[in-house]
Write an enzyme that holds these catalytic residues in place. Structure first.
Site, mmCIF file in Angstrom:
data_model
loop_
_atom_site.group_PDB
_atom_site.id
_atom_site.type_symbol
_atom_site.label_atom_id
_atom_site.label_comp_id
_atom_site.label_asym_id
_atom_site.label_seq_id
_atom_site.Cartn_x
_atom_site.Cartn_y
_atom_site.Cartn_z
ATOM 1 C CB SER A 122 1.901 5.456 -27.492
ATOM 2 O OG SER A 122 1.257 4.212 -27.591
ATOM 3 C CE1 TYR A 146 2.789 4.839 -22.098
ATOM 4 C CE2 TYR A 146 1.550 4.124 -24.006
ATOM 5 C CZ TYR A 146 2.746 4.487 -23.430
ATOM 6 O OH TYR A 146 3.891 4.493 -24.179
ATOM 7 C CE LYS A 150 4.146 8.131 -23.782
ATOM 8 N NZ LYS A 150 5.456 8.798 -23.668
#
Lengths: 321, 321
Positions: A122, A146, A150
């Site tokens: 991402s 997050y 990733k």
């Protein structure tokens, strides 16, 4: 050619399966089976070959082992806890997004067949005190759990590939818009809902200012790129298997103007403007000024205009009245 | 002020403990206890306050919990499987260098006291297709499993700090030379042994050419920087808690010439030149052209000349005849 889609119940997973079903082949070989796996059983997809739907908890190694058969050629890893959710629930985010990815990589390694693993990273891996534009060799400097999870997935994908355990390829997705379905717990959820809900005659809330710039890609192009991504020759990928998926930079105002250009003035009137500090904290930590070279050189593409993104939604996703 | 050194039996762990014992204080507070923990019981260090030695297997959460008491103020994470060893034993490298670091961070978080965690990363996080020089915002692009594991540790250190679970600070160590003791399984082991063994009248093997350039720091400076690193004000660290520890770039020839300048011509004659492809594969993947700004601005320092590194070895470490 057997393809497994982890996160096969999600928007991209479903569209990817539909696209593969139409195509009938991948990496030059006839598709013989698609397995759609997710935490709840995914919706079925019709195809001229068997499509299996199954549950898989990627945080559970036994569940991962059960859903990745020895004859799986290509594994798409789309399963994830999204950004706001991972920020709210630290442990769950790491369990799914880090440990889950490790479980998949370990299972793929154990197969001994060096399967192709397509990993979705991402733009949330970028952020903070690094100069614009974001280029292929910019520091991964996530500003959220997050993004951290990733970035860890990317590092592992490259190391497992370097060791010859898998043939990995990772793509940092721009924000997908217009994303169909319901709002989710991604901080970026509004970047679709301010278009999708008005296009369906419903109100939507915009939590940022209209000059908020971001980096976008349509679901249709994303799926195209994920298929191309699986088909790239391993020798063209380089040692670092991860790259930005190309997108385009637009303001919220440009998104809304594109909607107006395609469908007229009424939908935009359904947008309420209500600043939300929690969402702004996350999305303003993301970097929009991206200048990918590697992925573009390899043939991945962005949308031409956001009017296209609006039209793709109307053609592919708008619920019939 | 209670300090725990994980990897307290290693060269840097022992020197750090000795230096703290002499200093008697850290972060403006009187030292009351040092705990040296390692996979085998570390050698004791004499100090005017209690020094405890204990075993700790950082891959085992229960062992980590047992050795990190609730009153631990500063935790140094020096424990690691070194580069060549992690490359040879993939599972062990991840178990110690990744899972072990996670175990320490989780235990530190569980304390609820936001302890200072000083993490040692490595220049092995850099490499590959990124332009020189390596700057503060260069992509971590490891070319080995060891570098991958250290890069993951960095990402976690920043995320745990951002969440307020710990006050983390990470330092990418240059290669430490002249490192006392015996050769180890680090690919960089020769960068000390070609000096240390000749200084002790013994033969040594150099597996690279004499123009091989690398980035070095003496053990004495490294320990100074690790102590400064623990003392930096949290608000000065920035969001990304990791930085390069300053070093200097020298060729193997310059190292040997420095030895000759300090002790005369004889020791250099004890070096045999035998190219080793496996070692070259790893060390040529490392990047020496480093231009740290953040750490230098914060007051961390490199050695003035490699003659100093030779003298430090003779003063601090050379075994008496």
């Amino acid at each position: 050619m057997k393809v497994l889609i982890l996160g096969g119940g999600g928007v991209i997973g479903q569209k990817l399966a539909q696209s593969l079903a139409l195509r009938g082949e991948l990496r030059g070989k006839e598709l013989t089976k698609i397995v759609l796996a997710d935490i709840v059983t995914p919706a079925p997809v019709s195809a001229p070959f068997p499509v299996e739907t199954t549950t898989c908890d990627i945080a559970n190694p036994a569940s991962v082992t059960a859903c990745i058969d020895a004859d799986t050629d290509v594994i798409y890893v789309l399963a994830a806890i999204v950004s706001s959710h991972a920020e709210e629930d630290f442990d769950l985010g790491y369990k799914i997004n880090m440990t889950g990815t490790i479980n998949v990589l370990e299972r793929a390694r154990a197969l001994g067949t060096k399967p192709v693993v397509v990993f979705t990273s991402s733009l949330a891996v970028f952020g903070g005190e690094v100069p614009d534009p974001i280029v292929d060799h910019t520091l991964l400097n996530p500003q959220s759990s997050y993004g951290t999870q990733k970035a860890i997935g990317e590092l592992l994908l490259t190391d497992y590939s370097r060791k010859g355990f898998i043939d990995g390829r990772g793509f940092r997705l721009p924000t997908i818009s217009v994303r169909p379905g319901k709002p989710n717990r991604a901080a970026s959820s509004f970047m679709s809902s301010i278009l999708r809900e008005p296009l369906n005659g419903q109100e939507a809330v915009c939590p940022v200012e209209e000059d908020f710039l971001h980096y976008y890609l349509s679901p249709r192009k994303c799926v195209e790129n994920l298929i191309k991504g699986a088909e790239l020759a391993e020798e063209d990928l380089g040692q670092n298997r991860n790259m930005m998926m190309p997108g385009k930079i637009w303001s919220v105002r440009q998104l809304i103007d594109a909607m107006t250009a395609v469908v007229g003035l009424e939908p935009a009137k359904l947008i309420r403007w209500e600043a939300d500090a929690a969402i702004q904290y996350i999305v303003k930590g993301w970097r929009f000024d991206q200048a990918p070279k590697k992925s573009i050189k390899l043939g991945l593409t962005a949308d031409d205009s956001f009017e296209d993104n609006i039209r793709y939604y109307l053609e592919d996703d708008k619920p019939s009245a």
